[in-house]
Design a protein around this motif. Sequence first.
Motif, PDB file in Angstrom:
ATOM      1  N   ILE A  44       0.842  -1.199   0.000  1.00  0.00           N
ATOM      2  CA  ILE A  44       0.000   0.000   0.000  1.00  0.00           C
ATOM      3  C   ILE A  44       0.879   1.252   0.000  1.00  0.00           C
ATOM      4  CG2 ILE A  44      -1.695   1.334   1.316  1.00  0.00           C
ATOM      5  CD1 ILE A  44      -2.766  -1.289   2.419  1.00  0.00           C
ATOM      6  N   TRP A  45       1.927   1.237   0.821  1.00  0.00           N
ATOM      7  CA  TRP A  45       2.825   2.376   0.926  1.00  0.00           C
ATOM      8  C   TRP A  45       3.457   2.709  -0.431  1.00  0.00           C
ATOM      9  CZ3 TRP A  45       4.408   6.649   2.801  1.00  0.00           C
ATOM     10  CH2 TRP A  45       5.748   7.069   2.700  1.00  0.00           C
ATOM     11  N   HIS A  46       4.000   1.697  -1.081  1.00  0.00           N
ATOM     12  CA  HIS A  46       4.695   1.941  -2.342  1.00  0.00           C
ATOM     13  C   HIS A  46       3.722   2.255  -3.478  1.00  0.00           C
ATOM     14  CE1 HIS A  46       8.635   1.048  -0.828  1.00  0.00           C
ATOM     15  NE2 HIS A  46       8.246  -0.132  -0.363  1.00  0.00           N
ATOM     16  N   ALA A  47       2.531   1.666  -3.446  1.00  0.00           N
ATOM     17  CA  ALA A  47       1.592   1.840  -4.556  1.00  0.00           C
ATOM     18  C   ALA A  47       0.729   3.094  -4.430  1.00  0.00           C
ATOM     19  CB  ALA A  47       0.688   0.607  -4.664  1.00  0.00           C
ATOM     20  N   LYS A  48       0.400   3.502  -3.193  1.00  0.00           N
ATOM     21  CA  LYS A  48      -0.620   4.536  -3.051  1.00  0.00           C
ATOM     22  C   LYS A  48      -0.285   5.687  -2.108  1.00  0.00           C
ATOM     23  CE  LYS A  48      -4.341   1.209  -3.894  1.00  0.00           C
ATOM     24  NZ  LYS A  48      -5.615   0.644  -3.366  1.00  0.00           N
ATOM     25  N   MET A  49       0.613   5.457  -1.137  1.00  0.00           N
ATOM     26  CA  MET A  49       0.747   6.432  -0.067  1.00  0.00           C
ATOM     27  C   MET A  49       2.033   7.256  -0.084  1.00  0.00           C
ATOM     28  SD  MET A  49      -2.089   6.168   1.533  1.00  0.00           S
ATOM     29  CE  MET A  49      -1.733   7.213   2.953  1.00  0.00           C
ATOM     30  N   ARG A  50       3.030   6.891  -0.862  1.00  0.00           N
ATOM     31  CA  ARG A  50       4.344   7.540  -0.793  1.00  0.00           C
ATOM     32  C   ARG A  50       4.278   9.044  -1.041  1.00  0.00           C
ATOM     33  NH1 ARG A  50       8.950   4.211  -1.086  1.00  0.00           N
ATOM     34  NH2 ARG A  50      10.114   5.981  -1.908  1.00  0.00           N
ATOM     35  N   ASP A  51       3.374   9.480  -1.925  1.00  0.00           N
ATOM     36  CA  ASP A  51       3.318  10.896  -2.298  1.00  0.00           C
ATOM     37  C   ASP A  51       2.187  11.654  -1.612  1.00  0.00           C
ATOM     38  OD1 ASP A  51       5.509  10.589  -4.044  1.00  0.00           O
ATOM     39  OD2 ASP A  51       4.186   9.802  -5.611  1.00  0.00           O
ATOM     40  N   VAL A  52       1.528  11.024  -0.652  1.00  0.00           N
ATOM     41  CA  VAL A  52       0.476  11.719   0.096  1.00  0.00           C
ATOM     42  C   VAL A  52       1.137  12.710   1.056  1.00  0.00           C
ATOM     43  CG1 VAL A  52      -1.409  11.432   1.745  1.00  0.00           C
ATOM     44  CG2 VAL A  52      -1.107   9.779  -0.109  1.00  0.00           C
ATOM     45  N   PRO A  53       0.716  13.987   1.052  1.00  0.00           N
ATOM     46  CA  PRO A  53       1.408  15.024   1.831  1.00  0.00           C
ATOM     47  C   PRO A  53       1.524  14.751   3.329  1.00  0.00           C
ATOM     48  CG  PRO A  53      -0.094  16.004   0.251  1.00  0.00           C
ATOM     49  CD  PRO A  53      -0.363  14.546   0.221  1.00  0.00           C
ATOM     50  N   LEU A  54       0.559  14.115   3.947  1.00  0.00           N
ATOM     51  CA  LEU A  54       0.543  13.975   5.399  1.00  0.00           C
ATOM     52  C   LEU A  54       1.341  12.780   5.923  1.00  0.00           C
ATOM     53  CD1 LEU A  54      -3.134  14.949   6.304  1.00  0.00           C
ATOM     54  CD2 LEU A  54      -1.063  16.327   6.537  1.00  0.00           C
ATOM     55  N   VAL A  55       1.938  11.984   5.059  1.00  0.00           N
ATOM     56  CA  VAL A  55       2.686  10.824   5.556  1.00  0.00           C
ATOM     57  C   VAL A  55       3.991  11.289   6.200  1.00  0.00           C
ATOM     58  CG1 VAL A  55       1.710   9.281   3.825  1.00  0.00           C
ATOM     59  CG2 VAL A  55       3.909  10.411   3.382  1.00  0.00           C
ATOM     60  N   ASN A  56       4.480  10.475   7.148  1.00  0.00           N
ATOM     61  CA  ASN A  56       5.746  10.756   7.824  1.00  0.00           C
ATOM     62  C   ASN A  56       6.800   9.817   7.237  1.00  0.00           C
ATOM     63  OD1 ASN A  56       7.909  11.093   9.530  1.00  0.00           O
ATOM     64  ND2 ASN A  56       6.692  11.091  11.405  1.00  0.00           N
ATOM     65  N   LYS A  57       7.663  10.350   6.393  1.00  0.00           N
ATOM     66  CA  LYS A  57       8.596   9.508   5.646  1.00  0.00           C
ATOM     67  C   LYS A  57       9.787   9.025   6.464  1.00  0.00           C
ATOM     68  CE  LYS A  57       7.291  11.044   1.060  1.00  0.00           C
ATOM     69  NZ  LYS A  57       7.752  11.536  -0.264  1.00  0.00           N
ATOM     70  N   VAL A  58       9.899   9.452   7.715  1.00  0.00           N
ATOM     71  CA  VAL A  58      10.962   8.878   8.554  1.00  0.00           C
ATOM     72  C   VAL A  58      10.522   7.531   9.121  1.00  0.00           C
ATOM     73  CG1 VAL A  58      11.750  11.190   9.197  1.00  0.00           C
ATOM     74  CG2 VAL A  58      10.269   9.925  10.765  1.00  0.00           C
ATOM     75  N   LEU A  59       9.248   7.205   8.968  1.00  0.00           N
ATOM     76  CA  LEU A  59       8.706   5.950   9.497  1.00  0.00           C
ATOM     77  C   LEU A  59       8.600   4.909   8.396  1.00  0.00           C
ATOM     78  CD1 LEU A  59       5.792   7.356  11.707  1.00  0.00           C
ATOM     79  CD2 LEU A  59       8.151   6.880  12.389  1.00  0.00           C
TER      80      LEU A  59
END
Length: 264
Positions: free
Chosen positions: A97-112
């Motif tokens: 899900i992360w790689h397919a849909k969520m990587r570019d969502v503004p509110l995600v925390n990319k250090v996690l």
Amino acid sequence: MSGFEGSFLGAMDKISRAAIMECKICWTPYDPADGDDYRQIEPGTAFIDLPHDWSCPNCSAPKEQFMVLEDPGAESVKDANDMAAVSAALEADFREIWHAKMRDVPLVNKVLHVQAVGFHRYEGRPLGVLITPWFMNLFLLPAEGEDWSTLTVGAKETIAFPSGNYEFIHNVREQSGGYKACSLFSPMGDFNTQAQAVDVARAVLTELFKEENRAETDRREDIRAAREAELNPPEAEEPEIDMVPSRRKVITAGLATDMATEAE
């Protein structure tokens, strides 16, 4: 060879630290409680911890020639392996899900990153916390032989724990199957590191089973305000998350009513 030829085709992860092994050449046993005086192995030394060059004190057969005679801890090993498999499958699904849909969502925390924490059996069902860059949820999965594929997606269910009652939302995914999830944190911007998120997840699983937290979970609005204040200190202070959160902060996380989006 790093394993043993006897039971389980040499898979060391299939035996517990309490396993009593037996040489299949001369039938001499190795009991961790006794150790091995001949080779100066202290009592309490598990078979899996023996030096790689240890051999049978009677016939000198290498440790690879030993078989399981008795294993009092076998059930706990099986359970640990089962929970590891459950965790791996859940992580794989949500990494997709992360790689397919969520990587570019503004509110995600990319250090996690996606990580399953503390999964264990609760009343026969796997229970643990799943951390992702966009949510932290308490997950309850079906017991062995139990089919949750027909759960109604979005349906709500209140589940009781020693610390209080918590709202879970039903969901079904093709890879993970059916599960019930309770929102703890979303979004995840308050976490500075993966280690902080893991510490909070472990604290949740501890506080969830403490009856002394029940009174706190009954005061929903008061406690929700306290949790928000703890997570969002005044601007004059440097924002951070305690490595060991307060009991109130952790246990009331389970009262969140906004379910994290799984990006279906």
